[in-house]
Write a protein that holds these residues in place. Structure first.
Motif, PDB file in Angstrom:
ATOM      1  N   ASP A 140       0.824  -1.212   0.000  1.00  0.00           N
ATOM      2  CA  ASP A 140       0.000   0.000   0.000  1.00  0.00           C
ATOM      3  C   ASP A 140       0.852   1.254   0.000  1.00  0.00           C
ATOM      4  O   ASP A 140       0.538   2.253  -0.660  1.00  0.00           O
ATOM      5  N   ILE A 141       1.948   1.160   0.777  1.00  0.00           N
ATOM      6  CA  ILE A 141       2.829   2.329   0.845  1.00  0.00           C
ATOM      7  C   ILE A 141       3.440   2.611  -0.526  1.00  0.00           C
ATOM      8  O   ILE A 141       3.532   3.763  -0.970  1.00  0.00           O
ATOM      9  N   LYS A 142       3.847   1.567  -1.276  1.00  0.00           N
ATOM     10  CA  LYS A 142       4.419   1.741  -2.608  1.00  0.00           C
ATOM     11  C   LYS A 142       3.402   2.411  -3.540  1.00  0.00           C
ATOM     12  O   LYS A 142       3.733   3.301  -4.332  1.00  0.00           O
ATOM     13  N   LYS A 143       2.149   1.970  -3.465  1.00  0.00           N
ATOM     14  CA  LYS A 143       1.119   2.547  -4.323  1.00  0.00           C
ATOM     15  C   LYS A 143       0.883   4.023  -3.991  1.00  0.00           C
ATOM     16  O   LYS A 143       0.722   4.850  -4.879  1.00  0.00           O
ATOM     17  N   LEU A 144       0.875   4.345  -2.690  1.00  0.00           N
ATOM     18  CA  LEU A 144       0.655   5.730  -2.288  1.00  0.00           C
ATOM     19  C   LEU A 144       1.813   6.620  -2.729  1.00  0.00           C
ATOM     20  O   LEU A 144       1.623   7.755  -3.158  1.00  0.00           O
ATOM     21  N   ILE A 145       3.041   6.110  -2.604  1.00  0.00           N
ATOM     22  CA  ILE A 145       4.214   6.886  -3.028  1.00  0.00           C
ATOM     23  C   ILE A 145       4.156   7.136  -4.540  1.00  0.00           C
ATOM     24  O   ILE A 145       4.457   8.230  -5.028  1.00  0.00           O
ATOM     25  N   ALA A 146       3.723   6.095  -5.306  1.00  0.00           N
ATOM     26  CA  ALA A 146       3.599   6.249  -6.763  1.00  0.00           C
ATOM     27  C   ALA A 146       2.529   7.274  -7.105  1.00  0.00           C
ATOM     28  O   ALA A 146       2.676   8.111  -8.018  1.00  0.00           O
ATOM     29  N   ALA A 147       1.390   7.253  -6.363  1.00  0.00           N
ATOM     30  CA  ALA A 147       0.323   8.225  -6.613  1.00  0.00           C
ATOM     31  C   ALA A 147       0.787   9.634  -6.308  1.00  0.00           C
ATOM     32  O   ALA A 147       0.458  10.589  -7.047  1.00  0.00           O
ATOM     33  N   ARG A 148       1.595   9.768  -5.215  1.00  0.00           N
ATOM     34  CA  ARG A 148       2.118  11.099  -4.889  1.00  0.00           C
ATOM     35  C   ARG A 148       3.062  11.593  -5.983  1.00  0.00           C
ATOM     36  O   ARG A 148       3.058  12.761  -6.358  1.00  0.00           O
ATOM     37  N   GLY A 149       3.822  10.693  -6.554  1.00  0.00           N
ATOM     38  CA  GLY A 149       4.732  11.059  -7.647  1.00  0.00           C
ATOM     39  C   GLY A 149       3.972  11.509  -8.903  1.00  0.00           C
ATOM     40  O   GLY A 149       4.388  12.442  -9.597  1.00  0.00           O
ATOM     41  N   GLN A 150       2.837  10.840  -9.160  1.00  0.00           N
ATOM     42  CA  GLN A 150       2.017  11.252 -10.318  1.00  0.00           C
ATOM     43  C   GLN A 150       1.446  12.656 -10.127  1.00  0.00           C
ATOM     44  O   GLN A 150       1.370  13.441 -11.075  1.00  0.00           O
ATOM     45  N   CYS A 151       1.076  12.965  -8.888  1.00  0.00           N
ATOM     46  CA  CYS A 151       0.550  14.311  -8.611  1.00  0.00           C
ATOM     47  C   CYS A 151       1.628  15.365  -8.857  1.00  0.00           C
ATOM     48  O   CYS A 151       1.362  16.423  -9.455  1.00  0.00           O
ATOM     49  N   SER A 168      -9.452  26.177 -22.115  1.00  0.00           N
ATOM     50  CA  SER A 168      -8.338  25.319 -21.701  1.00  0.00           C
ATOM     51  C   SER A 168      -7.825  25.699 -20.320  1.00  0.00           C
ATOM     52  O   SER A 168      -7.488  24.822 -19.498  1.00  0.00           O
ATOM     53  N   LEU A 169      -7.782  26.987 -20.008  1.00  0.00           N
ATOM     54  CA  LEU A 169      -7.295  27.425 -18.694  1.00  0.00           C
ATOM     55  C   LEU A 169      -8.258  27.006 -17.582  1.00  0.00           C
ATOM     56  O   LEU A 169      -7.816  26.561 -16.506  1.00  0.00           O
ATOM     57  N   ASN A 170      -9.566  27.149 -17.831  1.00  0.00           N
ATOM     58  CA  ASN A 170     -10.532  26.727 -16.811  1.00  0.00           C
ATOM     59  C   ASN A 170     -10.484  25.224 -16.580  1.00  0.00           C
ATOM     60  O   ASN A 170     -10.612  24.748 -15.436  1.00  0.00           O
ATOM     61  N   THR A 171     -10.294  24.456 -17.669  1.00  0.00           N
ATOM     62  CA  THR A 171     -10.198  23.003 -17.527  1.00  0.00           C
ATOM     63  C   THR A 171      -8.982  22.615 -16.705  1.00  0.00           C
ATOM     64  O   THR A 171      -9.041  21.759 -15.794  1.00  0.00           O
ATOM     65  N   ARG A 172      -7.827  23.239 -16.985  1.00  0.00           N
ATOM     66  CA  ARG A 172      -6.592  22.913 -16.249  1.00  0.00           C
ATOM     67  C   ARG A 172      -6.659  23.402 -14.797  1.00  0.00           C
ATOM     68  O   ARG A 172      -6.075  22.798 -13.897  1.00  0.00           O
ATOM     69  N   LYS A 173      -7.372  24.495 -14.601  1.00  0.00           N
ATOM     70  CA  LYS A 173      -7.544  24.990 -13.239  1.00  0.00           C
ATOM     71  C   LYS A 173      -8.326  23.984 -12.388  1.00  0.00           C
ATOM     72  O   LYS A 173      -7.948  23.675 -11.231  1.00  0.00           O
ATOM     73  N   ALA A 174      -9.395  23.463 -12.966  1.00  0.00           N
ATOM     74  CA  ALA A 174     -10.179  22.445 -12.247  1.00  0.00           C
ATOM     75  C   ALA A 174      -9.362  21.176 -12.033  1.00  0.00           C
ATOM     76  O   ALA A 174      -9.436  20.530 -10.968  1.00  0.00           O
ATOM     77  N   SER A 175      -8.574  20.818 -13.044  1.00  0.00           N
ATOM     78  CA  SER A 175      -7.742  19.617 -12.937  1.00  0.00           C
ATOM     79  C   SER A 175      -6.708  19.762 -11.824  1.00  0.00           C
ATOM     80  O   SER A 175      -6.434  18.813 -11.062  1.00  0.00           O
ATOM     81  N   MET A 176      -6.104  20.971 -11.698  1.00  0.00           N
ATOM     82  CA  MET A 176      -5.109  21.201 -10.644  1.00  0.00           C
ATOM     83  C   MET A 176      -5.713  21.073  -9.251  1.00  0.00           C
ATOM     84  O   MET A 176      -5.086  20.549  -8.324  1.00  0.00           O
ATOM     85  N   ASN A 177      -6.929  21.580  -9.125  1.00  0.00           N
ATOM     86  CA  ASN A 177      -7.594  21.434  -7.819  1.00  0.00           C
ATOM     87  C   ASN A 177      -7.776  19.967  -7.457  1.00  0.00           C
ATOM     88  O   ASN A 177      -7.581  19.548  -6.309  1.00  0.00           O
ATOM     89  N   THR A 178      -8.145  19.156  -8.447  1.00  0.00           N
ATOM     90  CA  THR A 178      -8.332  17.713  -8.211  1.00  0.00           C
ATOM     91  C   THR A 178      -7.001  17.044  -7.862  1.00  0.00           C
ATOM     92  O   THR A 178      -6.922  16.200  -6.943  1.00  0.00           O
ATOM     93  N   VAL A 179      -5.956  17.434  -8.607  1.00  0.00           N
ATOM     94  CA  VAL A 179      -4.623  16.847  -8.373  1.00  0.00           C
ATOM     95  C   VAL A 179      -4.124  17.177  -6.974  1.00  0.00           C
ATOM     96  O   VAL A 179      -3.605  16.299  -6.243  1.00  0.00           O
ATOM     97  N   ILE A 199       1.058  27.853  -9.335  1.00  0.00           N
ATOM     98  CA  ILE A 199       0.370  27.455 -10.574  1.00  0.00           C
ATOM     99  C   ILE A 199      -1.014  28.089 -10.645  1.00  0.00           C
ATOM    100  O   ILE A 199      -1.434  28.634 -11.681  1.00  0.00           O
ATOM    101  N   MET A 200      -1.770  28.046  -9.556  1.00  0.00           N
ATOM    102  CA  MET A 200      -3.121  28.592  -9.545  1.00  0.00           C
ATOM    103  C   MET A 200      -3.107  30.105  -9.783  1.00  0.00           C
ATOM    104  O   MET A 200      -3.978  30.662 -10.472  1.00  0.00           O
ATOM    105  N   THR A 201      -2.088  30.780  -9.196  1.00  0.00           N
ATOM    106  CA  THR A 201      -1.971  32.225  -9.415  1.00  0.00           C
ATOM    107  C   THR A 201      -1.692  32.532 -10.883  1.00  0.00           C
ATOM    108  O   THR A 201      -2.283  33.457 -11.469  1.00  0.00           O
ATOM    109  N   ALA A 202      -0.806  31.747 -11.497  1.00  0.00           N
ATOM    110  CA  ALA A 202      -0.474  31.954 -12.902  1.00  0.00           C
ATOM    111  C   ALA A 202      -1.689  31.706 -13.798  1.00  0.00           C
ATOM    112  O   ALA A 202      -1.928  32.440 -14.771  1.00  0.00           O
TER     113      ALA A 202
END
Length: 363
Positions: A5-16, A38-49, A83-86
């Protein structure tokens, strides 16, 4: 199981973190490549990430406290807020630019009103008028960069009727249709052979003059000069047509004007259209300078007449109306009285000797 589980969590953190890195690269592009969507889509995606990143960190801190210490030293949160400010700044720039463009477009729409210059409506019945129509349209509308292309198409349709309008009326009202409409009109009406033929036919069909009045003479001269100039602009050798065209125009004049022309010209010289038109203009000027009602005078002459004034000369002549349909009149004669068939009073009765004297003076 905990180690897996720890390996999976570390991998997920790396993807973020990798997602944030890609977002930072995206923001390094030229600002004109960004769109609001495109900016609004990426903004929402960043919040999820970032939300996912925080959840992973919490789970790692429970399963492996040592990883929680590493998270405290991580700069991921600062990167997220940068990133969000930009993204927010890029959105503000796009919205401000769009607002300025809207204001400019509104100003352009107001400035795109046509100047107070009347463009003649082209109906296609006289193909010779196409050149003047299209050149004026191009000067007023086509070359005006302030007018949107779609609006130019609407203006073009506004100044067409009949066959020309039917030719382009089914084209969709889009920018691409404007050039197509101009090309269709050019193929149909910008035909030098047809235009030349139209000008020549108009010259041949100029109506004959029954009375050489100043107005009629000037109108004839204006029409002839107009069509000859148009033919010259079409590179036609009009100067070599003098012998033929002068004779044709002479047949359009009343008999008295023709006699005056021949009496004044040098018979040893060849007829030219230019000399004939100059004579007609001079003749019109003389008639305009003459007192009102004297246009029927044929020469300068003077004669003494003894008159007898009586209450009534005779009854109305003719005594009954004459049906012109029953008369056969020659086409080549000019009537002294166009209403000779209608009964009317006789105001003056000339003796035979006086009629003979006047006839001699007139001839």
């Amino acid at each position: 199981m905990a180690a897996e589980d720890i390996k999976k969590l570390i991998a997920a953190r790396g993807q973020c973190k990798a997602s944030m890195t890609r977002m930072e690269r995206f923001l390094q592009q030229e600002p004109q490549l960004f769109t609001v969507e495109s900016l609004n889509t990426r903004k929402a995606s960043m919040n999820t990430v970032f939300q996912k990143y925080q959840d992973v960190c919490v789970q790692l801190s429970v399963l492996e406290p040592e990883h929680h210490k590493d998270d405290l030293d991580d700069d991921t949160e600062d990167r997220f807020y940068s990133i969000m400010t930009a993204l927010e700044c890029a959105l503000n720039v796009i919205e401000k630019t769009a607002q300025q463009n809207t204001q400019t477009a509104e100003g352009t729409g107001k400035a795109a009103r046509l100047p107070s210059l009347d463009i003649p409506v082209f109906d296609g019945r006289d193909v010779a008028l196409y050149k003047s129509f299209i050149e004026m349209f191009e000067a007023v509308v086509h070359r005006d960069a302030r007018i949107p292309v779609v609006q130019k198409l609407c203006f073009l349709k506004k100044y067409l009727k009949g066959e020309p309008l039917q030719l382009i009326d089914n084209l969709p009202i889009i920018g691409a249709s404007y050039d197509s409409a101009l090309e269709l009109l050019k193929k149909r009406y910008d035909n030098p052979a047809l235009i030349i033929s139209s000008h020549v036919n108009t010259l041949l069909d100029i109506p004959a003059l029954h009375r050489g009045t100043a107005l009629q003479l000037r109108d004839m001269v204006a029409k002839v000069r107009q069509h000859l100039t148009a033919l010259q602009n079409l590179e036609q050798p009009v100067t070599s047509w003098d012998a033929i065209l002068a004779c044709i125009l002479l047949r359009k004049l009343d008999s008295f004007t023709v006699r005056l022309y021949h009496s004044e010209r040098d018979n040893s010289e060849q007829h030219t259209v230019s000399s004939l038109l100059n004579f007609l203009e001079k003749r019109a000027a003389v008639l305009e300078a003459s007192p009102a009602g004297s246009e029927s005078s044929v020469q300068d002459y003077k004669i003494d007449v003894d008159c007898a004034i009586v209450p009534k000369i005779t009854s109305a002549q003719p005594q009954q109306a004459i049906d012109l349909a029953k008369l056969i009149l020659p086409n080549a004669i000019t009537l002294a009285d166009d209403e000779f068939n209608v009964p009317g009073e006789v105001s003056l009765l000339l003796a035979e000797r006086l009629r003979q004297a006047l006839r001699i003076q007139c001839c």
